[in-house]
Each structure stands twice: as C-alpha cells, then as structure tokens.
Design an enzyme around this catalytic site. Structure first.
Site, PDB file in Angstrom:
ATOM      1  CG  MET A 185      -2.025  -1.264   1.293  1.00 33.96           C
ATOM      2  SD  MET A 185      -2.903  -0.906   0.050  1.00 33.96           S
ATOM      3  CE  MET A 185      -3.975   0.395   0.640  1.00 33.96           C
ATOM      4  CB  SER A 186       4.478   1.819  -0.836  1.00 25.52           C
ATOM      5  OG  SER A 186       4.190   1.594  -2.422  1.00 25.52           O
TER       6      SER A 186
END
Length: 211
Positions: free
Chosen positions: A125-126
């Site tokens: 989820m960066s």
C-alpha cells in the site's frame, strides 16, 4: 471480432480467472460485486456486449448462465492480443522472467498512451494516496535510455529489488517517494547503489477483488 474496451477486457479476464479457479462460471451477482456496479443492469449490459462481440454465450433463467465462447477462451482460434502480467519478482531476477508471469490479460497495449509493454501487479500500500492499492495492476512502458522527470511514477530495481515509486533526483542522489505517510522514501546513491529503471507507469487496471 470487434476489439474490446478496457472495461470489457477487464471483465473478460475476470470471468476467465473465475472459470479456471472454480471450474464454474461466475454469477451475475458476483460480477456486480467484484466490479462495484450499482445495478444489475450495468453488469448485464457489459455481458451482453461481450456476447455480441463473440466472447461469451449467455443463457437466461440460470444463475451461472455465462459461458466462454471459443473466442473467449485462451485456447480459442482468435490470436491472443494482450500483455504479460507479472507478479512478485524475486531479487536479482529479470523482470519478465517466465516464472514470475501470472499469465496474459486480453488488454490491447495501445489502449494506454503511450502504449504499454507489460502489466505489473502491485504489492503493498505504499502508493495508496495515488489511488494505487494492493493487488491493482499497473501498465508499464519500457523505453531504452528513458530518463524520468522528477515526480514521474516509475518501476525501478534498486539493489535487486523491484519497487513502484515517484522519482526525484538531484545529482547522484535519487529519492524514490511513496504516496503513503506510513512509508519512508528510499534513498539511493547512484555512485554506490545499483539502480535500473524498468519502465514508466502509463496506466492502471483494477480487475475486481477476486482476480
């Protein structure tokens, strides 16, 4: 055979996946949920268009009345037009090595501007705040000699590890920036670290939660 729109290609790929995984076609309700359609009519409209174009056969009066035609299956007579889908890449291995390919999606490369060379499944989820979520699929273009502009989203390999980040460079210092405050930038010193640009991001596909 008529060409598919990007959305139609996503739906067809999802149906193929469900048939391969479950040995059963999905229901219309499952299609509606997977693609967040607001009404059954929206799902039915896409199915009818795929049927009209020859990729599906629809049977009324049954929950699982969706059948892939010969042209809708990967073993059909229609030449497969699409892009390779790459999953998690092991450190130090070629990006498009066969063992890391999850398959091929029936997505025309020219649907993206500029055209794409391969698809990459996102891990983690960066890049959340850029609306790129875990499991999403990015369209990537490879260009020999490509030099990213600051702020451009790229796929890079740093010391053997592949990542998707925004590019920022000053001299020999590169910062690979996430789009999520829970993640720290990756600091790269070009005089010391091994960095290779695998391509630039030219599009995104979200194929539903089950693919």
């Amino acid at each position: 055979m008529e060409a598919l729109t990007p959305r139609q290609a996503e739906i067809l790929a999802w149906i193929r996946h469900r048939v391969a995984e479950d040995n059963l076609p999905p229901t219309r309700a499952e299609l509606m949920k997977a693609f967040a359609f607001r009404s059954p009519n929206a799902a039915e409209t896409h199915l009818r268009m795929l049927a009209r174009k020859g990729y599906l056969e629809l049977q009324q009066g049954t929950a699982r009345g969706i059948r892939l035609s010969d042209y809708g299956t990967e073993s059909g007579d229609l030449p497969q037009v699409g892009l390779p889908l790459v999953g998690r890449v092991a450190a130090g291995y070629p990006m498009l090595a066969e063992e890391f390919r999850e398959g091929q999606l029936p997505v025309d490369p020219v649907l993206f501007a500029p055209g794409a060379d391969y698809l990459l499944r996102v891990q983690g989820m960066s890049m959340r705040d850029a609306a790129i979520l875990d499991g999403d699929i990015l369209a990537v273009r490879q260009e020999p000699g490509f030099t990213p502009q600051n702020g451009q989203m790229v796929v890079v390999r740093v010391n053997g590890e592949v990542t998707v980040k925004r590019w920022q460079r000053e001299g020999t210092q590169v910062r690979l920036l996430p789009e999520n405050p829970d993640y720290s930038p990756i600091e790269v010193d070009l005089s010391r670290d091994d960095l290779h640009i695998e391509g630039k991001v030219v599009g995104l596909l979200r194929l539903g939660q089950n693919l």
